[in-house]
Design an enzyme around this catalytic site. Structure first.
Site, PDB file in Angstrom:
ATOM      1  N   LYS A  28       0.880  -1.174   0.000  1.00 42.98           N
ATOM      2  CA  LYS A  28       0.000   0.000   0.000  1.00 42.98           C
ATOM      3  C   LYS A  28       0.913   1.219   0.000  1.00 42.98           C
ATOM      4  CE  LYS A  28      -3.875   2.230   2.202  1.00 42.98           C
ATOM      5  NZ  LYS A  28      -3.327   3.562   1.917  1.00 42.98           N
ATOM      6  N   ARG A  80     -16.958  -0.513  -3.019  1.00 47.56           N
ATOM      7  CA  ARG A  80     -16.145  -1.002  -1.911  1.00 47.56           C
ATOM      8  C   ARG A  80     -16.711  -2.368  -1.510  1.00 47.56           C
ATOM      9  NH1 ARG A  80     -13.054   2.504   1.391  1.00 47.56           N
ATOM     10  NH2 ARG A  80     -14.353   4.294   0.856  1.00 47.56           N
ATOM     11  N   LYS A  82      -7.797  -3.504   2.546  1.00 48.44           N
ATOM     12  CA  LYS A  82      -6.681  -2.661   2.982  1.00 48.44           C
ATOM     13  C   LYS A  82      -6.264  -3.103   4.385  1.00 48.44           C
ATOM     14  CE  LYS A  82      -7.941   1.522   3.782  1.00 48.44           C
ATOM     15  NZ  LYS A  82      -8.350   2.917   3.540  1.00 48.44           N
TER      16      LYS A  82
END
Length: 804
Positions: free
Chosen positions: A548, A708, A714
């Site tokens: 990330k 989403r 994440k």
């Protein structure tokens, strides 16, 4: 205390909350009790079930001590009572004029509406309120909702005591993970970061507190909504109690005690705050503001068309509970509009002045709106502040400021659209303020309120874009999934409405240089929870992991003749990164990725990248290499005229890896994940390489713009911690403006031994801890600078941090 006078109900609650040995004098309400030369009577305080005020009578006179109280009738506590007393000692938590709670029924209506809409959208409403008192009031408020109510174990324990004491409450159950679908969950505020709440995959959170009246409450409490439901008296009820008790003297405690006592003295009441230094004051008369002349009743004809009809429709939607009725109202409105107005109205209903992919921004901030409103209302700065202080909603401020303002003309939708165009093209705040003031000057309060709401980007009527998509589908009898896909592809709800009306949704395709919404990820705090999702939601029992990046999301549209960059909100940011916009390829493509600061041989962070954001660069004036950037590409959405969004991620990545890319490109590395241990290993490897965290992706997932849905996860672990010493303390804001709650802290320099300031924090401690520290810091002040005090560095705190 070892000896306590209390109500019978409080005794039962204390046995559960504060077990221990003590002498208890349990008194029924309204029953006098002789005690050490005084006659004591307990009166219901209305705060929570069993809470009592104490009325004291002696030969020296009478006294009423309220403790926490409220005069409004609650649903889970006794109705407050009062008696005459010579001295009134009262709690003043909300002792400022701006704290005026809306009618309880209206708040409950909004709360039930919030819960029903969440359930209808397959989300779990999670409501936060203290386990004793507030949680039971929330439970009672949901009596007419017909929703299943689950209670956190801490709330369940107290609520069972209420039930044993024969307090009427709706049916409730102990929290059970298998029952959360279609249920409301009531939790104490400190449960927000516990496993119970974190494991609810799709939840919508709300906090219930009187502080919800403060601007930015949802950000402060990190919830989706905040409802002003309080167990305390608001400002009007504080004044009302003083009138009812008619004391000779008032002493105030807690909250805004000093300010409320000062207000009472202005009204001729002998009032002083306890616990603070007081001094005599020379009280001078204040010039009362001249109220605008407003007729007692005004009869207005309903506006049948134009912007007036738009605002009336929005008002009707705001008042409705449940999405089906909203869709019915909206669809009827949309299908009645002309083709000319349909696109603009749909855009306005999304809370925007222009389509999100248009690149247009009004660049009108609160300072411009505030000045334009003051000028339109012919109001002074002091008058405006007095009105606006009580609201955290710019639209509501506009309505209150222009409440008695007559509408000079009826506006059509095209009039508002052209005014927005003029404001957008105007250069500088002075020109924009003038144009906005001229528009507001011709409007009534309602229309002005909605103009301001659109300027802020949020109508605040409970209308989400997904519901607007459903209304478009119903209005024009087309498939709702096709509407959603078109809106995702175009990033323009207005164009989507027009295509739906013309039955041409199939014409929507990905087009080079027209951005689409970014696919989004859901956050998870642990490898175990991620692995649960992989097992339950992913097509295969493995996943792909990539770092990330610590940058900004960007979509790059590029070909042989030009390249354009778009941000996550579809804004064109090419001018901010000319070295990327100058890139060219022999083929045409759309990439999804992240712009990161990069310098060979040294890792740069987001803080370095921030120097580039929002800065328009002219190549002959600025050195664009002061903070070099590259684009880390992790997806390929379109290639040489073909959309790849419906292709599996694994195939999109294979095509991406096969492309020839120039130097400022970098393709993110992938790693196969097959168990929880490999997730932790990949995370550690990412952190060791100075990445922000980890992204976990389903290899079979298609690219769903704006969604989403759980195919991307994440992973960012809890913050690191550090021990620091407090070197400065500052008065807080809002309810904490009377205590030292904002702390500046430092660490020891290992080389020279001196203290180096590294940051400031203002959250994480309880109110009681802050009050104790306030007294300590007042005693250990080295230099008093008004709001800020330099203090002796002796209090050590543990702080959690992401970066320094």
């Amino acid at each position: 205390h070892q000896e306590i006078i209390l109500s019978e109900i409080t005794s039962k609650l204390m046995a559960a909350r504060l077990p221990g040995d003590r002498i208890e004098h349990r008194l029924p309400f309204q029953t006098p009790f002789s005690f050490r030369g005084a006659t004591i009577t307990l009166l219901p305080a209305g705060h929570i079930f069993g809470s009592a005020q104490i009325h004291l009578e002696t030969v020296a006179g009478s006294l009423l001590y309220t403790g926490d109280f409220k005069l409004r009738h609650g649903k889970s506590a006794e109705v407050a009572q009062w008696r005459y007393a010579d001295t009134l000692i009262m709690e003043t938590t909300y002792g400022l004029p701006k704290y005026v709670f809306p009618p309880t029924d209206r708040v409950i209506h909004a709360l039930i509406k919030f819960c029903i809409e969440a359930v209808e959208e397959n989300q779990v409403p999670v409501l936060f309120g203290y386990s004793l008192g507030k949680a039971q009031e929330i439970l009672a408020a949901l009596n007419q909702s017909n929703l299943r109510i689950l209670l956190h174990p801490a709330v369940y324990k107290i609520t069972k005591i209420y039930e044993e004491l024969n307090q009427a409450l709706p049916k409730f159950e102990l929290y059970n993970e298998s029952l959360i679908s279609g249920s409301v969950v009531i939790c104490p505020p400190n449960a927000a970061r516990t496993r119970i709440v974190q494991k609810i995959k799709q939840c919508r959170t709300a906090v219930l507190t009187g502080w919800a009246l403060n601007p930015g409450a949802i950000h402060r409490y990190q919830c989706d909504a905040a409802f002003p439901l309080s167990d305390h008296a608001d400002y009007p009820d504080l004044l009302r109690l003083v009138e009812l008790v008619s004391p000779k003297r008032v002493l105030t405690v807690h909250g805004f005690a000093h300010e409320f006592a000062e207000d009472l003295r202005r009204k001729g009441v002998d009032a002083w705050s306890l616990g603070e230094e007081n001094q005599l004051e020379l009280v001078l008369p204040l010039n009362a503001r001249k109220a605008n002349s407003v007729p007692l009743s005004v009869t207005q004809s309903p506006v049948q068309d134009g912007f007036g009809r738009f605002t009336a429709t929005c008002d009707e939607i705001e008042s409705l509970t449940g999405k089906l009725k909203k869709i019915e109202i909206l669809s009827g409105y949309l299908c009645s509009l002309s083709t000319k107005d349909l696109s603009t109205v749909a855009t306005f209903l999304s809370g925007r002045a222009f389509p999100s992919n248009s690149g247009k921004t009004l660049q009108v901030g609160w300072a411009i709106m505030r000045k334009a409103l003051m000028e339109a209302a012919k109001m002074s700065e002091t008058e405006f502040r007095a009105i606006s202080a009580g609201y955290g909603d710019a639209g509501r401020v506009a309505y209150e400021v222009l409440f008695s303002h007559p509408a000079a003309k009826q506006f059509q939708i095209s009039d508002i659209e052209s005014n927005f165009e003029s404001i957008q093209s105007a250069s500088g705040p002075t020109a924009k303020t003038k144009l906005l003031r001229e528009l507001l000057d011709q409007m009534g309060a309602k229309e002005a309120s909605y103009v301001v709401r659109i300027l802020t980007g949020d109508l605040r009527i409970g209308l989400k874009e997904g519901l607007l998509e459903e209304a478009i589908a119903r209005a024009f009898q087309v498939d709702v999934d096709a509407v959603r896909e078109t809106n995702m592809l175009t990033g323009d709800i207005g164009r989507t409405a027009l295509l739906a009306k013309d039955r041409r949704l199939h014409a929507a395709t990905v087009v080079l240089y027209r951005p689409v919404k970014c696919m989004l990820a859901i956050p998870e705090p642990s490898a175990d929870l991620i692995w649960e999702r992989i097992n339950s939601d992913f097509a295969e029992r493995y996943a792909l992991a990539e770092p990330k990046f610590d940058g900004i999301r960007a979509q790059l549209h590029i070909g042989a003749s030009r390249a354009e960059l778009f941000s996550r909100d579809l804004r064109n940011i090419s001018s901010e990164f000319p070295e990327l916009a100058d890139l060219r390829l022999s083929y045409e493509a759309i990439f999804d990725g992240e712009i990161v600061a990069y310098l060979k041989g040294r890792k740069l962070s987001f803080f370095d990248l921030q120097r580039r954001l929002g800065r328009k660069r002219a190549r002959d004036l600025f050195d664009t290499d002061d903070v070099p950037v590259v684009i880390q590409v992790f997806d390929l959405l379109w290639l040489n005229g073909q959309s790849l969004m419906k292709f599996p991620l694994l195939e999109r990545r294979e095509r991406l890896s096969a492309l020839e890319l120039p130097g400022r490109f970098s393709v993110s590395p992938l790693r196969k994940i097959s168990d929880p241990q490999s997730i932790d290993e990949a995370f550690r490897a990412a952190r060791q390489n100075s990445y922000e965290g980890l992204m976990i992706k389903d290899p079979a997932s298609i690219y769903t713009p704006g969604s989403r849905g759980g195919s991307w996860i994440k992973f960012k672990k809890e913050f690191a911690t550090l021990d620091v010493v407090v070197v400065g303390a500052e008065l807080g804001h809002g309810k904490r403006n009377h205590v030292l709650s904002d702390y500046t802290f430092a660490v020891r320099d290992e080389v020279f031994g001196n203290l180096l300031t590294i940051g400031k924090a203002y959250s994480g401690l309880t109110d009681q801890e802050i009050e104790e520290l306030t007294e300590h810091f007042k005693r250990t002040t080295v230099r008093d600078e008004g709001r800020f005090r330099q203090v002796i560095p002796e209090v050590v705190l543990e702080i959690a941090f992401d970066s320094i």
